[in-house]
Every structure is written in structure tokens, then in C-alpha cells.
Design an enzyme around this catalytic site. Structure first.
Site, PDB file in Angstrom:
ATOM      1  CG  HIS A  12      -7.058 -28.685  16.553  1.00 20.98           C
ATOM      2  ND1 HIS A  12      -6.179 -28.501  15.717  1.00 20.98           N
ATOM      3  CD2 HIS A  12      -7.194 -29.978  17.108  1.00 20.98           C
ATOM      4  CE1 HIS A  12      -5.280 -30.033  15.837  1.00 20.98           C
ATOM      5  NE2 HIS A  12      -5.180 -30.690  16.610  1.00 20.98           N
ATOM      6  CG  HIS A  25      -3.899 -29.808  21.040  1.00 20.86           C
ATOM      7  ND1 HIS A  25      -2.938 -31.296  21.255  1.00 20.86           N
ATOM      8  CD2 HIS A  25      -4.579 -30.382  20.468  1.00 20.86           C
ATOM      9  CE1 HIS A  25      -2.623 -32.325  20.533  1.00 20.86           C
ATOM     10  NE2 HIS A  25      -3.630 -31.034  19.529  1.00 20.86           N
ATOM     11  CG  HIS A  27       1.680 -32.455  30.386  1.00 19.74           C
ATOM     12  ND1 HIS A  27       2.146 -31.616  29.333  1.00 19.74           N
ATOM     13  CD2 HIS A  27       1.877 -33.463  30.964  1.00 19.74           C
ATOM     14  CE1 HIS A  27       2.001 -33.066  28.935  1.00 19.74           C
ATOM     15  NE2 HIS A  27       2.035 -34.643  29.124  1.00 19.74           N
ATOM     16  CB  CYS A  70       5.081 -30.993  27.485  1.00 21.24           C
ATOM     17  SG  CYS A  70       3.221 -30.389  26.384  1.00 21.24           S
TER      18      CYS A  70
HETATM   19  P1  AMP Z   1      -2.666 -32.936  16.976  1.00 18.90           P
HETATM   20  O1  AMP Z   1      -2.433 -33.362  15.592  1.00 18.90           O
HETATM   21  O2  AMP Z   1      -3.879 -32.636  16.652  1.00 18.90           O
HETATM   22  O3  AMP Z   1      -1.888 -33.306  18.079  1.00 18.90           O
HETATM   23  O4  AMP Z   1      -2.661 -31.469  16.962  1.00 18.90           O
HETATM   24  C1  AMP Z   1      -0.820 -30.212  17.278  1.00 18.90           C
HETATM   25  C2  AMP Z   1      -1.275 -29.408  16.207  1.00 18.90           C
HETATM   26  O5  AMP Z   1      -0.045 -28.400  16.941  1.00 18.90           O
HETATM   27  C3  AMP Z   1      -0.710 -29.219  14.699  1.00 18.90           C
HETATM   28  O6  AMP Z   1      -2.365 -29.116  14.160  1.00 18.90           O
HETATM   29  C4  AMP Z   1       0.492 -28.362  15.345  1.00 18.90           C
HETATM   30  O7  AMP Z   1       0.134 -27.552  13.768  1.00 18.90           O
HETATM   31  C5  AMP Z   1       0.507 -27.573  16.404  1.00 18.90           C
HETATM   32  N1  AMP Z   1       1.706 -26.582  16.380  1.00 18.90           N
HETATM   33  C6  AMP Z   1       2.429 -28.042  17.070  1.00 18.90           C
HETATM   34  N2  AMP Z   1       3.775 -27.073  16.999  1.00 18.90           N
HETATM   35  C7  AMP Z   1       3.349 -25.710  17.342  1.00 18.90           C
HETATM   36  C8  AMP Z   1       3.899 -24.367  17.689  1.00 18.90           C
HETATM   37  N3  AMP Z   1       5.129 -24.669  18.234  1.00 18.90           N
HETATM   38  N4  AMP Z   1       2.350 -23.397  18.165  1.00 18.90           N
HETATM   39  C9  AMP Z   1       1.554 -23.873  17.015  1.00 18.90           C
HETATM   40  N5  AMP Z   1       0.906 -24.590  17.282  1.00 18.90           N
HETATM   41  C10 AMP Z   1       2.005 -26.073  16.807  1.00 18.90           C
HETATM   42 ZN    ZN Z   2       2.692 -30.006  28.442  1.00 19.68          ZN
END
Ligand code: AMP
Ligand code: ZN
Length: 115
Positions: free
Chosen positions: A103, A101, A47, A5
Site C-alpha cells: 500500500h 501487495h 502470483h 486470486c
Molecule cells: P490487505 O488488507 O493488506 O490484504 O489489502 C487488500 C486491499 O485490497 C484492501 O485495502 C482492499 O480495499 C483492496 N482491494 C480489494 N479488492 C480490490 C479491488 N478489486 N480493486 C482494488 N483494490 C481492492
Molecule cells: Zn495472485
């Protein structure tokens, strides 16, 4: 669970992130592909796959994470203009990372309906 993850790895410090907030339970960092002038992600260190798992295992976590979200939004100057909190859930919801998560998006007007 946490092994593969990406957000568990960020929480463990195994891969870098632009961290802007951390406490014992939560972490916030800049989204790597920002969709607004301010685009942060707030995650539990533990997690938790999604909202359903949070609701089943620790529903009060959602309240605590929103306290962090509101504080960060204020610190980033998004109050009183406003901001958007998004929690994509499941395939149709657009969830790409299966670690809960939220946003925080702000700094521009948001359209509705979302894509
Ligand atoms: P979701 O599509 O809601 O699952 O959002 C996942 C988010 O994680 C996306 O907006 C990606 O740009 C972001 N993301 C993926 N990998 C990373 C990372 N290594 N560091 C920061 N953000 C990330
Ligand atoms: Zn995780």
C-alpha cells in the site's frame, strides 16, 4: 494459485481496476476502499503470496518493487511531505488478499501506532 486470486485477475485484465502504472513485472492501481487521499496498491504480476514467498523465490523483487513505489509516490506529489508504505502480512498483520501487495498511503498525516 492464481485462479481464485483477485489481484491475479486484475493483473490479467479480467476484472477492472484504476491502473496508474504498469510494466512487464509490476502493476499499480487505486485501492477500491481508499484510506487516504492517495491510496495505491503495487503488486507483482506473478502470483507471490507474501513477503516470505518473495524472500524465498526472488528476494531482489522487493528492491525492484520499492523503486516503483518511490517513483509513484514522487509522481503523486507525496515527496517531500512524506507517505507510508504498508505490507500487511498474515492474519495478525491484516493481510486480506494473499497476493503480495504494498500500500502507498499519502496526502494526510498518518497516525502511529497503527490500528
Ligand atoms: P490487505 O488488507 O493488506 O490484504 O489489502 C487488500 C486491499 O485490497 C484492501 O485495502 C482492499 O480495499 C483492496 N482491494 C480489494 N479488492 C480490490 C479491488 N478489486 N480493486 C482494488 N483494490 C481492492
Ligand atoms: Zn495472485
Amino acid at each position: 494459485m492464481g485462479q481464485d486470486c483477485i489481484f491475479c485477475k486484475i493483473a490479467a485484465g479480467e476484472i477492472p481496476a484504476k491502473t496508474c502504472y504498469e510494466d512487464e513485472e509490476f502493476l499499480a492501481f487505486a485501492d477500491i476502499n481508499p484510506q487516504a487521499p492517495v491510496h495505491l496498491l503495487v503488486i507483482p504480476r506473478r502470483h507471490v503470496a507474501d513477503v516470505a514467498e518473495a524472500a524465498a523465490t526472488d528476494p531482489a523483487l522487493i528492491g525492484r518493487i520499492f523503486s516503483v513505489i518511490e517513483r509513484l509516490a514522487r509522481e503523486r506529489g507525496l515527496v517531500p511531505d512524506g507517505f507510508r508504505v504498508v505490507c500487511n502480512t498474515g492474519p495478525q498483520g491484516g493481510q486480506t488478499v494473499k497476493h503480495l501487495h504494498f500500500h502507498i498511503l499519502g496526502g494526510r498525516f498518518m497516525g502511529w501506532p497503527p490500528g
